[in-house]
Design a protein around this motif. Structure first.
Motif, short mmCIF file in Angstrom:
data_model
loop_
_atom_site.label_atom_id
_atom_site.label_comp_id
_atom_site.label_asym_id
_atom_site.label_seq_id
_atom_site.Cartn_x
_atom_site.Cartn_y
_atom_site.Cartn_z
N ILE A 13 0.83 -1.24 -0.12
CA ILE A 13 -0.14 -0.06 -0.08
C ILE A 13 0.80 1.21 -0.09
O ILE A 13 0.25 2.38 -0.24
N LEU A 14 2.30 1.24 0.44
CA LEU A 14 2.96 2.33 0.13
C LEU A 14 3.71 2.40 -1.33
O LEU A 14 4.64 1.72 -1.35
N ALA A 15 2.82 3.09 -1.79
CA ALA A 15 3.25 3.37 -3.49
C ALA A 15 4.46 3.52 -3.66
O ALA A 15 5.27 2.99 -4.36
N GLU A 16 4.96 4.84 -3.16
CA GLU A 16 6.29 5.38 -3.49
C GLU A 16 7.47 4.40 -2.78
O GLU A 16 8.40 4.21 -3.69
N GLN A 17 7.27 3.80 -1.75
CA GLN A 17 8.34 2.94 -1.34
C GLN A 17 8.50 1.79 -2.30
O GLN A 17 9.54 1.12 -2.20
N ALA A 18 7.41 1.34 -2.63
CA ALA A 18 7.13 0.11 -3.49
C ALA A 18 8.07 0.42 -4.66
O ALA A 18 8.87 -0.35 -5.03
N GLN A 27 15.00 -7.91 -12.46
CA GLN A 27 13.75 -7.69 -13.15
C GLN A 27 12.85 -7.50 -11.92
O GLN A 27 12.37 -8.26 -11.13
N ALA A 28 12.23 -6.18 -11.81
CA ALA A 28 11.24 -5.86 -10.68
C ALA A 28 10.25 -4.84 -11.19
O ALA A 28 10.61 -4.04 -12.33
N HIS A 29 8.92 -5.19 -10.86
CA HIS A 29 7.79 -4.31 -11.10
C HIS A 29 7.05 -3.93 -9.95
O HIS A 29 6.76 -4.84 -9.11
N ALA A 30 6.72 -2.64 -9.52
CA ALA A 30 5.92 -2.17 -8.68
C ALA A 30 4.50 -2.00 -8.85
O ALA A 30 4.07 -1.61 -9.88
N ILE A 31 3.70 -2.60 -7.94
CA ILE A 31 2.13 -2.41 -7.96
C ILE A 31 1.62 -2.17 -6.60
O ILE A 31 1.60 -2.85 -5.72
N MET A 32 1.04 -1.12 -6.71
CA MET A 32 0.27 -0.49 -5.20
C MET A 32 -1.07 -1.31 -5.32
O MET A 32 -1.93 -1.26 -6.28
N ALA A 33 -1.02 -2.04 -4.43
CA ALA A 33 -2.32 -2.74 -4.00
C ALA A 33 -2.72 -2.90 -2.69
O ALA A 33 -1.99 -3.15 -1.95
N ASP A 34 -3.98 -2.76 -2.29
CA ASP A 34 -4.65 -3.15 -0.83
C ASP A 34 -5.01 -4.68 -1.17
O ASP A 34 -6.15 -4.91 -1.33
N ILE A 35 -4.43 -5.64 -0.07
CA ILE A 35 -4.71 -6.84 -0.36
C ILE A 35 -5.99 -7.29 0.39
O ILE A 35 -6.30 -8.40 0.30
N THR A 36 -6.58 -6.59 1.19
CA THR A 36 -7.83 -6.66 1.72
C THR A 36 -8.95 -6.56 0.78
O THR A 36 -10.16 -6.69 1.25
N GLN A 37 -8.68 -5.88 -0.33
CA GLN A 37 -9.70 -5.78 -1.34
C GLN A 37 -9.73 -6.76 -2.56
O GLN A 37 -8.83 -6.67 -3.08
N ALA A 38 -10.62 -7.35 -2.76
CA ALA A 38 -10.59 -8.32 -3.91
C ALA A 38 -10.32 -7.92 -5.08
O ALA A 38 -9.56 -8.38 -6.27
N ALA A 39 -10.85 -6.53 -5.63
CA ALA A 39 -10.40 -5.95 -6.86
C ALA A 39 -9.12 -5.53 -6.95
O ALA A 39 -8.49 -5.60 -8.10
N ASP A 40 -8.60 -5.16 -5.85
CA ASP A 40 -7.23 -4.81 -5.85
C ASP A 40 -6.33 -5.93 -6.15
O ASP A 40 -5.18 -5.93 -7.08
N VAL A 41 -6.60 -7.12 -5.39
CA VAL A 41 -5.77 -8.33 -5.81
C VAL A 41 -5.95 -8.80 -7.11
O VAL A 41 -5.14 -9.22 -7.60
#
Length: 249
Positions: free
Chosen positions: A39-44, A57-71
């Protein structure tokens, strides 16, 4: 040792910093393509950028894993970016420590939502892909606290729940070439722990109670996860690997 994960894609939840970031770095160094999600987008993004600067090889995705749509979005973007998903490390979580009589419903719900619901949603979302490809690795980051700690009824219950979930899924999904295991850290020297006002006291007590007289490092957990996701660990499932310096009680 070649882990044979060069062609694998790994999602590590809660990986902007701490144990998650160390785990993502280790998997990337072993050849995996890693998704840093938090959930910490800038740090991710900063963590992913640091890995890319090292040629990983790395890619950042901000997501709240408590939300099904985000997951769902997390998994869809992972597949769109890297072409698949093979490894899931359920690391996201945090304590809200209080004695039970002072613990609020919010203290309980927040811990359960992130660790148990978040892990459930992440596992449920990646599982069809793992089944279709006949290969998958899930590692839940539990804790020595699953054995019980004062002021941690919520945290201990959630960490024990991660073990129960892993054991159930190991039985359920093994036929598809999917393994599900847990790593249970002891006292680990992370940014979150170092920020505690009681850090020095906790550290001293932990070292006194451990046969190995040093604090744990995030890399200790990362190495354990890397072992469990390796091709050669394909006959290990439903297990809990304690990384505690020998401390269990």
């Amino acid at each position: 040792m070649d882990l044979q994960i060069n062609d694998k894609v790994a999602i590590v939840t809660g990986s902007a910093r701490g144990l998650g970031a160390a785990t993502a770095r280790k998997l990337a160094a072993e050849g995996a393509r890693v998704v840093i999600t938090d959930i910490l987008a800038e740090q991710a993004e900063a963590t992913a950028a640091a890995l890319r600067a090292e040629g990983l090889q790395a890619h950042a995705i901000m997501a709240d894993i408590t939300q099904a749509a985000d997951v769902q979005r997390l998994v869809d973007e992972t597949i769109a970016t890297f072409g698949g998903v093979h490894i899931l490390v359920n690391n996201a979580g945090f304590p809200r420590d209080k004695y039970l009589v002072r613990m609020t419903e919010q203290d309980w719900d927040l811990v359960m939502e992130v660790m148990l619901k978040g892990t459930f949603l992440a596992c449920r979302t990646v599982m069809p892909h793992f089944i279709d490809q006949g290969w998958g690795r899930i590692v839940n980051i539990s804790s020595r606290a699953h054995l019980g700690n004062a002021t941690q009824a919520n945290y201990s219950a959630a960490k024990a729940g991660l073990i129960g979930m892993a054991k159930a899924l190991a039985i359920e999904e093994g036929r598809y070439g999917i393994t599900v295991n847990c790593v249970a850290p002891g006292f680990m020297e992370t940014e979150m722990v170092q920020a505690l006002s009681t850090y020095a006291t906790i550290k001293e007590r932990a070292i006194q109670m451990q046969p190995i007289k040093r604090v744990g490092k995030p890399e200790d957990i990362a190495n354990a996860v890397a072992f469990l996701v390796a091709e050669s660990a394909g006959f290990i499932t439903g297990e809990v690997l304690h990384v505690t310096g020998g401390r269990y009680g």
